[in-house]
Design a protein around this motif. Sequence first.
Motif, PDB file in Angstrom:
ATOM      1  N   LEU A 220       0.850  -1.366  -0.092  1.00 41.56           N
ATOM      2  CA  LEU A 220      -0.003   0.390  -0.270  1.00 41.56           C
ATOM      3  C   LEU A 220       0.256   1.682  -0.468  1.00 41.56           C
ATOM      4  N   GLN A 221       2.406   1.578   0.267  1.00 36.64           N
ATOM      5  CA  GLN A 221       2.803   2.950   0.307  1.00 36.64           C
ATOM      6  C   GLN A 221       3.320   2.669  -0.751  1.00 36.64           C
ATOM      7  N   ASP A 222       3.311   1.689  -2.132  1.00 34.57           N
ATOM      8  CA  ASP A 222       3.821   1.892  -3.225  1.00 34.57           C
ATOM      9  C   ASP A 222       2.445   3.190  -4.074  1.00 34.57           C
ATOM     10  N   ASP A 223       3.563   4.036  -4.717  1.00 33.72           N
ATOM     11  CA  ASP A 223       2.745   4.926  -5.005  1.00 33.72           C
ATOM     12  C   ASP A 223       1.458   4.320  -6.064  1.00 33.72           C
ATOM     13  N   ASP A 224       2.144   3.684  -6.936  1.00 31.23           N
ATOM     14  CA  ASP A 224       1.903   3.409  -8.282  1.00 31.23           C
ATOM     15  C   ASP A 224       0.791   1.446  -7.780  1.00 31.23           C
ATOM     16  N   ILE A 225       0.801   0.705  -6.491  1.00 31.97           N
ATOM     17  CA  ILE A 225      -0.791   0.659  -5.937  1.00 31.97           C
ATOM     18  C   ILE A 225      -1.716   1.225  -5.655  1.00 31.97           C
ATOM     19  N   ASP A 226      -3.133   1.351  -6.142  1.00 28.04           N
ATOM     20  CA  ASP A 226      -4.214   2.881  -5.289  1.00 28.04           C
ATOM     21  C   ASP A 226      -4.471   2.080  -4.769  1.00 28.04           C
ATOM     22  N   GLY A 227      -4.429   0.501  -3.969  1.00 29.10           N
ATOM     23  CA  GLY A 227      -5.105   0.000  -2.939  1.00 29.10           C
ATOM     24  C   GLY A 227      -5.470  -1.901  -3.188  1.00 29.10           C
ATOM     25  N   VAL A 228      -5.994  -2.666  -1.990  1.00 30.00           N
ATOM     26  CA  VAL A 228      -6.045  -4.028  -1.812  1.00 30.00           C
ATOM     27  C   VAL A 228      -7.180  -4.625  -2.665  1.00 30.00           C
ATOM     28  N   LEU A 229      -7.740  -5.931  -2.658  1.00 28.14           N
ATOM     29  CA  LEU A 229      -8.639  -6.006  -2.945  1.00 28.14           C
ATOM     30  C   LEU A 229      -8.554  -8.047  -2.068  1.00 28.14           C
TER      31      LEU A 229
END
Length: 248
Positions: A220-229
């Motif tokens: 979740l800290q990565d700017d290219d990853i906008d969230g999680v399922l």
Amino acid sequence: MAKRRKLIVGNWKMNGRLTSGLNLAREVADRATASMPLTFDIVLCPPATLIWPIAETLMGSPVLLGGQDCHYANHGAYTGDLSAGMLADLGCRYVILGHSERRMAYGEQGDLIAQKVTSAQLAGLTTIVCLGETLEQRASGATETAIVQQLSASLPDKYHASQLVVAYEPIWAIGTGEVPSVEEIRIVHRLIRRSLGVAGETVQVIYGGSVVPNNAESILQDDDIDGVLVGSASLNGDGFWTIADKAR
Ligand code: PGA
């Protein structure tokens, strides 16, 4: 570029009965309400039988509701199915479409998923379109081709980017405890963004597959990853909230 808001989605799949489901939803709602104002969005996708009772439980909390699938038609003679309008009617704001479990178990393919996207967006829902490569595709270096192909096949020609979320879910990572590195996820997310063209600037691209409290922070800290399922880890209120809280 403006930072995209993070999105945390709990996919309960075919789990939860009335009492256990309400307790789980209440726990998440209480934690979320105590942390208001939230700087991220959080969505629960319970089985269809629990949507209405949970909608009442979530009232007044910042937790949103979603369905796990819908039919492409608005109503009609489709035994066993649910329409996007029905989900919206109960207060759902999101719907998961094209999950690999449905693609594999029911042979759902791009054109059907694209039709569902159109009808769900028309009903006002934000569509979470899932895609991901198999282990064989990964092993043979075909991940990127598979992703680009699934993405274009699963989207209708016209869609509202503001109502689209893409969930990158490698099939080999779902329910297995195996997780790609953040770098590997980032590469695929950037590919998805590029493939979406202008829409790629705003569409949230989230990751799913064996997300647990221990790996959520780096993801979740990565700017290219906008969230999680989140699948199985969303069935535990404390664990799910621990994951969500990393999006702060
Ligand atoms: P998992 O499932 O978190 O249990 O791996 C994720 C999903 O299927 O969306």
